[in-house]
Design a protein around this motif. Structure first.
Motif, mmCIF file in Angstrom:
data_model
loop_
_atom_site.group_PDB
_atom_site.id
_atom_site.type_symbol
_atom_site.label_atom_id
_atom_site.label_comp_id
_atom_site.label_asym_id
_atom_site.label_seq_id
_atom_site.Cartn_x
_atom_site.Cartn_y
_atom_site.Cartn_z
ATOM 1 N N ILE A 45 0.828 -1.205 0.000
ATOM 2 C CA ILE A 45 0.000 0.000 0.000
ATOM 3 C C ILE A 45 0.866 1.261 0.000
ATOM 4 O O ILE A 45 0.573 2.222 -0.696
ATOM 5 N N ASP A 46 1.948 1.259 0.758
ATOM 6 C CA ASP A 46 2.847 2.414 0.788
ATOM 7 C C ASP A 46 3.550 2.590 -0.549
ATOM 8 O O ASP A 46 3.693 3.714 -1.046
ATOM 9 N N GLU A 49 0.848 3.925 -3.013
ATOM 10 C CA GLU A 49 0.412 5.279 -2.660
ATOM 11 C C GLU A 49 1.517 6.303 -2.855
ATOM 12 O O GLU A 49 1.274 7.406 -3.355
ATOM 13 N N ASP A 50 2.743 5.965 -2.490
ATOM 14 C CA ASP A 50 3.856 6.906 -2.655
ATOM 15 C C ASP A 50 4.119 7.193 -4.134
ATOM 16 O O ASP A 50 4.374 8.335 -4.518
ATOM 17 N N GLU A 52 1.922 6.808 -6.628
ATOM 18 C CA GLU A 52 0.761 7.527 -7.150
ATOM 19 C C GLU A 52 0.816 9.004 -6.760
ATOM 20 O O GLU A 52 0.564 9.887 -7.584
ATOM 21 N N ASN A 53 1.168 9.287 -5.524
ATOM 22 C CA ASN A 53 1.289 10.681 -5.072
ATOM 23 C C ASN A 53 2.381 11.421 -5.829
ATOM 24 O O ASN A 53 2.215 12.588 -6.194
ATOM 25 N N PHE A 82 -2.947 2.976 -11.849
ATOM 26 C CA PHE A 82 -3.238 2.965 -10.413
ATOM 27 C C PHE A 82 -4.737 2.863 -10.160
ATOM 28 O O PHE A 82 -5.162 2.296 -9.157
ATOM 29 N N CYS A 85 -6.351 -0.372 -9.204
ATOM 30 C CA CYS A 85 -6.200 -0.899 -7.840
ATOM 31 C C CYS A 85 -7.499 -0.637 -7.075
ATOM 32 O O CYS A 85 -7.568 0.207 -6.190
ATOM 33 N N TRP A 90 -7.189 -4.615 -3.391
ATOM 34 C CA TRP A 90 -6.724 -4.440 -2.016
ATOM 35 C C TRP A 90 -7.163 -5.591 -1.124
ATOM 36 O O TRP A 90 -6.452 -5.960 -0.191
#
Length: 135
Positions: A45-46, A49-50, A52-53, A82, A85, A90
């Protein structure tokens, strides 16, 4: 991995490439997701998310000057990937982390697709995965 420390020292493009590198690198995922230590580990997840950000930040209007049209198109493709997802992804990731995470990392279609597209995106930027050190 100490994201917050290097985040402030790197340019927007460097940060994006670093995040893409971690997502594109099966070696990194094997080392930090499948064989983590208490001090060095990476959660799916990190990782997602990292990255994607970093893509979203790169596409901000104020950062347009740092990327070519081709690079921006590649970043948009990453963001589209992304979006795949979804909640099912998930749920699969959560079940895998409780049983066989290796199967998820090696065989989950969405995750493998993200890894493959991250590598292609790095290549569009003119780099190869070996050009980066994720440690």
């Amino acid at each position: 991995m100490e994201y917050k420390i290097w985040e402030n020292k790197m340019s927007i493009k460097e940060r994006l490439l670093r995040e893409l590198c971690c997502l594109a690198s099966l070696e990194c995922q094997e080392k930090y997701m499948l064989n983590p230590t208490k001090d060095k580990y990476l959660l799916c997840i990190d990782l997602i998310e990292d990255c994607e950000n970093a893509c979203k930040i790169a596409l901000a209007e104020s950062n347009k000057i740092y990327f070519s049209v081709e690079e921006r198109k590649a970043i948009v493709k990453m963001l589209d990937k992304f979006a795949e997802c979804d909640s099912k992804f998930w749920e699969e990731e959560e079940r895998a982390s409780m049983s066989d995470y290796e199967d998820f990392v090696y065989r989950n279609n969405t995750f493998c697709g993200l890894r493959e597209l991250a590598l292609k995106t790095i290549q569009i930027f003119g780099y190869e995965l070996d050009d980066f050190d994720y440690d």
